[in-house]
Design a protein around this motif. Structure first.
Motif, short mmCIF file in Angstrom:
data_model
loop_
_atom_site.label_atom_id
_atom_site.label_comp_id
_atom_site.label_asym_id
_atom_site.label_seq_id
_atom_site.Cartn_x
_atom_site.Cartn_y
_atom_site.Cartn_z
N LEU A 1 12.50 -0.94 0.23
CA LEU A 1 12.34 0.51 0.20
C LEU A 1 12.97 1.14 1.44
O LEU A 1 12.49 0.96 2.56
N GLU A 2 14.01 1.92 1.22
CA GLU A 2 14.72 2.54 2.33
C GLU A 2 13.90 3.64 3.00
O GLU A 2 13.94 3.82 4.22
N HIS A 3 13.14 4.39 2.20
CA HIS A 3 12.50 5.60 2.73
C HIS A 3 10.99 5.49 2.93
O HIS A 3 10.37 6.44 3.39
N ASP A 4 10.39 4.38 2.57
CA ASP A 4 8.95 4.24 2.73
C ASP A 4 8.66 3.77 4.15
O ASP A 4 8.94 2.63 4.51
N ALA A 5 8.07 4.64 4.97
CA ALA A 5 7.85 4.32 6.38
C ALA A 5 6.79 3.25 6.59
O ALA A 5 6.70 2.67 7.67
N HIS A 6 5.99 2.98 5.56
CA HIS A 6 4.84 2.08 5.72
C HIS A 6 4.89 0.84 4.83
O HIS A 6 4.03 -0.03 4.96
N ASN A 7 5.83 0.76 3.94
CA ASN A 7 5.97 -0.40 3.07
C ASN A 7 7.44 -0.82 3.02
O ASN A 7 8.28 -0.06 2.56
N GLU A 8 7.72 -2.03 3.49
CA GLU A 8 9.11 -2.50 3.50
C GLU A 8 9.56 -2.96 2.12
O GLU A 8 10.63 -2.59 1.65
N ILE A 9 8.74 -3.81 1.51
CA ILE A 9 9.12 -4.45 0.24
C ILE A 9 7.92 -4.40 -0.70
O ILE A 9 6.78 -4.61 -0.28
N ILE A 10 8.18 -4.15 -1.98
CA ILE A 10 7.12 -4.18 -2.99
C ILE A 10 7.56 -4.99 -4.19
O ILE A 10 8.76 -5.18 -4.42
N THR A 11 6.58 -5.46 -4.95
CA THR A 11 6.82 -6.03 -6.27
C THR A 11 6.02 -5.23 -7.28
O THR A 11 5.08 -4.51 -6.91
N LEU A 12 6.39 -5.36 -8.54
CA LEU A 12 5.81 -4.54 -9.60
C LEU A 12 5.16 -5.41 -10.67
O LEU A 12 5.44 -6.60 -10.78
N LYS A 13 4.33 -4.77 -11.51
CA LYS A 13 3.72 -5.47 -12.64
C LYS A 13 3.59 -4.52 -13.82
O LYS A 13 3.56 -3.29 -13.65
N HIS A 14 3.53 -5.09 -15.01
CA HIS A 14 3.30 -4.30 -16.23
C HIS A 14 1.79 -4.07 -16.39
O HIS A 14 0.98 -4.98 -16.20
N THR A 15 1.42 -2.83 -16.73
CA THR A 15 0.02 -2.50 -17.02
C THR A 15 -0.03 -1.65 -18.28
O THR A 15 1.01 -1.24 -18.82
N GLU A 16 -1.25 -1.34 -18.73
CA GLU A 16 -1.40 -0.48 -19.91
C GLU A 16 -0.87 0.93 -19.65
O GLU A 16 -0.52 1.65 -20.58
#
Length: 287
Positions: A256-271
């Motif tokens: 994440l280029e613009h997230d000052a507090h999170n460098e990297i995230i992963t995602l998941k499928h939900t309802e």
């Protein structure tokens, strides 16, 4: 290949502008605003060391603009490209290539600096090739009224005048284009601005995607959370939907280029659709 996160400086932007039509009561939960309605924003770049190549993805807004200009963006912290490069044993003169996801000032302003006498501008990376694409370049040098304030000629024209500008050619449809000259793939998207380029990098058995403005922060994951800055928000929606579904299914790591507090995230499928799975630091995943 070795990757290094490069912090080019933190600033603030209006939360309403960053979340478009989404009410503050919703976006304030993930991106809390200060008393001026401003939220924390990073300019997090990425350095790729690949053999004798040092490729820098984006360069932040730089430091050549006026005091009045910077007063609008409430810079905070002590990050800079030079400090980040020095941390890993590099200097800006070592950079061989600068890849610009797009030419808005907060992504490319650091590519150009004042000359020694402040009589004109020059590349801040004197030994680098600058990479854009012809369609986006034309979009930037002949800006529409909506984006004119983001495309600053002093950030853009000196790249061409120096002879250091190079264009990547887009082939075919919207599938990821692989570029041997850079060593990574690129997804072209048009919702935020015309022909924004999203790098896809295979690294240590994982797919790392530099999100630029397709997904500015972790708070922008829900589909309607589209920036007011996007020129074609109804095009951003399907681009974002398709990407997020693929990213969740294939376990992409999103830088994440613009997230000052999170460098990297992963995602998941939900309802409720694709949602945040986990947040990571770069060191946790790749060191």
């Amino acid at each position: 290949m070795t990757l290094y996160p490069i912090e080019a400086g933190n600033f603030k932007l209006d939360g309403g502008a960053m979340f478009g039509v989404v009410p503050k009561s919703l976006w304030n939960r993930t991106n809390p605003a200060d008393s001026n309605n401003m939220i924390d924003i990073a300019a997090r770049c990425l350095l790729i060391e690949d053999g004798d190549r040092l490729i820098l993805i984006d360069t932040g807004m730089g430091d050549k603009q006026s005091e009045k200009f910077f007063s609008y963006y409430y810079q905070w912290g002590d990050h800079s490209i030079d400090k980040s490069l020095k941390k890993y044993g590099f200097h800006r003169d070592d950079i061989t290539d600068v890849f610009m996801t797009h030419l808005h000032f907060d992504h490319c302003g650091g590519s150009i600096q004042w000359n020694k006498n402040k009589t004109g501008y020059e590349p801040a990376f004197k030994n680098a090739r600058f990479w854009s694409n012809k369609e986006h370049w034309e979009w930037a040098v002949k800006p529409n009224a909506r984006e004119k304030a983001s495309f600053l000629k002093e950030n853009i024209l000196p790249m061409q005048e120096s002879g250091q500008l190079n264009f990547l050619k887009r082939e075919g449809d919207n599938r990821i284009q692989n570029y041997k000259e850079l060593g990574f793939g690129v997804l072209f998207v048009d919702g935020h601005t015309d022909k924004q380029m999203i790098p896809h990098i295979d690294y240590k058995g994982k797919k790392l995607v530099f999100m630029a403005d397709l997904l500015p922060t972790a708070g922008h994951i829900p589909l309607p959370y589209v920036m007011g800055y996007d020129t074609r928000p109804l095009l951003t929606l399907p681009e974002k939907k398709n990407f997020l579904e693929t990213a969740a299914s294939e376990n992409y790591y999103l830088f994440l280029e613009h997230d000052a507090h999170n460098e990297i995230i992963t995602l998941k499928h939900t309802e409720k659709g694709v949602r945040l799975d986990k947040t990571h630091t770069f060191a946790e995943i790749f060191n």
